[in-house]
Design an enzyme around this catalytic site. Structure first.
Site, PDB file in Angstrom:
ATOM      1  CE  LYS A 174       4.698 -47.454  84.424  1.00 48.22           C
ATOM      2  NZ  LYS A 174       5.485 -48.643  84.743  1.00 48.22           N
ATOM      3  CE  LYS A 243       6.180 -39.694  86.740  1.00 48.58           C
ATOM      4  NZ  LYS A 243       6.453 -40.275  85.451  1.00 48.58           N
TER       5      LYS A 243
HETATM    6  N1  LIG Z   1      12.945 -46.109  86.084  1.00 52.91           N
HETATM    7  C1  LIG Z   1      11.982 -47.012  85.975  1.00 52.91           C
HETATM    8  O1  LIG Z   1      12.066 -48.102  86.554  1.00 52.91           O
HETATM    9  C2  LIG Z   1      10.769 -46.751  85.112  1.00 52.91           C
HETATM   10  C3  LIG Z   1       9.962 -47.845  84.759  1.00 52.91           C
HETATM   11  C4  LIG Z   1       8.848 -47.628  83.943  1.00 52.91           C
HETATM   12  C5  LIG Z   1       8.547 -46.347  83.529  1.00 52.91           C
HETATM   13  N2  LIG Z   1       9.337 -45.284  83.902  1.00 52.91           N
HETATM   14  C6  LIG Z   1       8.985 -43.951  83.403  1.00 52.91           C
HETATM   15  O2  LIG Z   1       9.884 -43.675  82.323  1.00 52.91           O
HETATM   16  C7  LIG Z   1      10.176 -42.263  82.315  1.00 52.91           C
HETATM   17  C8  LIG Z   1      11.692 -42.061  82.442  1.00 52.91           C
HETATM   18  O3  LIG Z   1      12.107 -42.618  83.678  1.00 52.91           O
HETATM   19  P1  LIG Z   1      13.664 -42.729  84.067  1.00 52.91           P
HETATM   20  O4  LIG Z   1      13.728 -43.590  85.279  1.00 52.91           O
HETATM   21  O5  LIG Z   1      14.467 -43.074  82.867  1.00 52.91           O
HETATM   22  O6  LIG Z   1      13.939 -41.205  84.492  1.00 52.91           O
HETATM   23  P2  LIG Z   1      15.340 -40.410  84.537  1.00 52.91           P
HETATM   24  O7  LIG Z   1      16.495 -41.350  84.598  1.00 52.91           O
HETATM   25  O8  LIG Z   1      15.166 -39.400  85.599  1.00 52.91           O
HETATM   26  O9  LIG Z   1      15.387 -39.683  83.091  1.00 52.91           O
HETATM   27  C9  LIG Z   1      14.520 -38.632  82.831  1.00 52.91           C
HETATM   28  C10 LIG Z   1      14.756 -38.103  81.438  1.00 52.91           C
HETATM   29  O10 LIG Z   1      13.881 -36.970  81.243  1.00 52.91           O
HETATM   30  C11 LIG Z   1      14.699 -35.857  80.821  1.00 52.91           C
HETATM   31  N3  LIG Z   1      14.083 -34.610  81.250  1.00 52.91           N
HETATM   32  C12 LIG Z   1      13.666 -34.265  82.497  1.00 52.91           C
HETATM   33  N4  LIG Z   1      13.151 -33.017  82.505  1.00 52.91           N
HETATM   34  C13 LIG Z   1      13.250 -32.562  81.229  1.00 52.91           C
HETATM   35  C14 LIG Z   1      12.862 -31.361  80.589  1.00 52.91           C
HETATM   36  N5  LIG Z   1      12.251 -30.359  81.258  1.00 52.91           N
HETATM   37  N6  LIG Z   1      13.112 -31.224  79.269  1.00 52.91           N
HETATM   38  C15 LIG Z   1      13.705 -32.234  78.572  1.00 52.91           C
HETATM   39  N7  LIG Z   1      14.087 -33.402  79.113  1.00 52.91           N
HETATM   40  C16 LIG Z   1      13.850 -33.573  80.434  1.00 52.91           C
HETATM   41  C17 LIG Z   1      16.049 -36.100  81.439  1.00 52.91           C
HETATM   42  O11 LIG Z   1      17.022 -35.327  80.789  1.00 52.91           O
HETATM   43  P3  LIG Z   1      18.421 -34.947  81.540  1.00 52.91           P
HETATM   44  O12 LIG Z   1      19.319 -36.129  81.299  1.00 52.91           O
HETATM   45  O13 LIG Z   1      18.865 -33.716  80.856  1.00 52.91           O
HETATM   46  O14 LIG Z   1      18.089 -34.746  82.997  1.00 52.91           O
HETATM   47  C18 LIG Z   1      16.185 -37.613  81.193  1.00 52.91           C
HETATM   48  O15 LIG Z   1      16.548 -37.868  79.849  1.00 52.91           O
HETATM   49  C19 LIG Z   1       9.379 -41.645  83.474  1.00 52.91           C
HETATM   50  O16 LIG Z   1       8.167 -41.134  82.980  1.00 52.91           O
HETATM   51  C20 LIG Z   1       9.144 -42.822  84.394  1.00 52.91           C
HETATM   52  O17 LIG Z   1       7.996 -42.635  85.209  1.00 52.91           O
HETATM   53  C21 LIG Z   1      10.458 -45.471  84.677  1.00 52.91           C
END
Ligand SMILES: NC(=O)c1ccc[n+]([C@@H]2O[C@H](COP(=O)([O-])OP(=O)(O)OC[C@H]3O[C@@H](n4cnc5c(N)ncnc54)[C@H](OP(=O)(O)O)[C@@H]3O)[C@@H](O)[C@H]2O)c1
Length: 303
Positions: A174, A243
């Protein structure tokens, strides 16, 4: 025929919510947990159960997937008295789909082994649209038998799942993928700023690039948004890309691999974050390029 195994899903952010919805729609019994409970509400209405803690989630599930923001969130959800590891059933497989350092995946793998459960690192390639459409690529490290047991659930979230080696291999892949993605998008932002300052129209430039060998799929995917300066809602934020590039550069430093283009891309993503763009889509490095080229004074960000 064996009944579908009960699945747990922790982390219902932009990616996790869409992935969990597809698992539920495929007919798997699903239990969900999210730090902010309101993000689970519509899934519960659609038939999922809600767990009060990650520990309860694990106790209810044979396969638990997580999609969490960053390493700190992953540590918080897996560890501690209310964490997944504390509640995992002996036959369980814990599957982390977050993007984190391979070292953290390996540490989680060891902790899972010590607790007698299997662990796979399984970050995903593809953004919110692919998560919604169930067409992600799932990049997996860990025991092959555990990977095969997860095949059915991977099919609901992705168009393909790759088994890449031992725990940590998915996380490594990744970071490789996002290092390339970020350098392409940085190059795109610079090239478009040059053409724009020289008097070309961004939409016209994208039309030409789109039909040329210079256009990677991400250039075509971002063409309209960048031409029209629409960076909200973000599919993948500047903050998350910062990140990921830092994780890639940390691995590169550890292994003594020079990554000059990735270092520059990280610097620009950090600058975009420091100038208020952290919640915008990561393609907003193109907006930063316009600003530092003296082009963006008249521009407003849509959305
Ligand atoms: N977005 C993309 O296009 C994409 C593509 C591939 C991979 N990713 C990866 O997939 C992962 C999620 O991405 P996302 O875009 O879905 O992010 P996001 O929308 O910001 O969601 C983050 C999630 O993590 C939770 N979280 C954050 N801090 C926390 C903590 N201290 N304890 C417990 N839960 C916590 C949040 O909970 P709350 O709802 O309570 O804030 C939420 O459920 C990341 O690692 C990202 O790098 C993202």
């Amino acid at each position: 025929m064996r009944a579908l195994p009960p699945i747990g899903f922790a982390g219902l952010g932009r990616m996790g919510h869409a992935m969990a919805a597809n698992i539920l729609a495929a007919g798997f019994p699903l239990t969900v947990w999210n730090r902010s409970a309101d993000r689970a509400a519509d899934l519960v209405t659609a038939g999922a159960a809600a767990a009060a803690t990650p520990r309860d989630l694990a106790a209810a599930s044979e396969i638990v997937l997580t999609s969490l923001a960053d390493p700190a969130a992953v540590e918080a959800v897996y560890s501690g008295p209310d964490g997944l590891l504390a509640g995992a059933r002996p036959d369980a497989i814990l599957v982390d789909c977050s993007t984190v350092a391979p070292d953290l995946s390996r540490r989680l793998g060891e902790a899972a082994s010590a607790a007698g459960v299997a662990f796979l690192d399984a970050p995903v390639a593809g953004s919110v649209k692919a998560a919604t459409d169930g067409t992600l690529a799932v990049l997996v490290g860990g025991d092959r038998a555990a990977f095969e047991r997860c095949a059915g659930v991977f099919e609901t979230i992705g168009r393909v799942a790759y088994h890449l080696g031992p725990v940590g291999s998915g996380a490594t892949m990744k970071l490789v993928s996002n290092a390339l993605l970020a350098t392409i998008v940085q190059g795109m932002g610079e090239a478009i700023a040059l053409g724009e300052k020289a008097g070309l129209d961004p939409a016209a430039m994208f039309a030409v690039l789109g039909a040329s060998s210079a256009a990677a799929p991400v250039v075509n995917a971002k063409a309209e948004a960048v031409s029209r300066r629409i960076y909200r809602p973000a599919a993948f934020t500047i903050e998350l890309m910062k990140k990921d590039l830092w994780l890639a550069l940390s691995l590169a430093n550890e292994l003594s691999v020079p990554m000059p283009a990735t270092s520059a891309a990280h610097g620009m993503v950090a600058a975009a974050g420091a100038t208020g763009k952290q919640a915008l889509d990561f393609s907003a490095v193109a907006l930063l390029m316009e600003e530092i080229s003296g082009l963006a004074e008249a521009h407003e960000i849509d959305g």
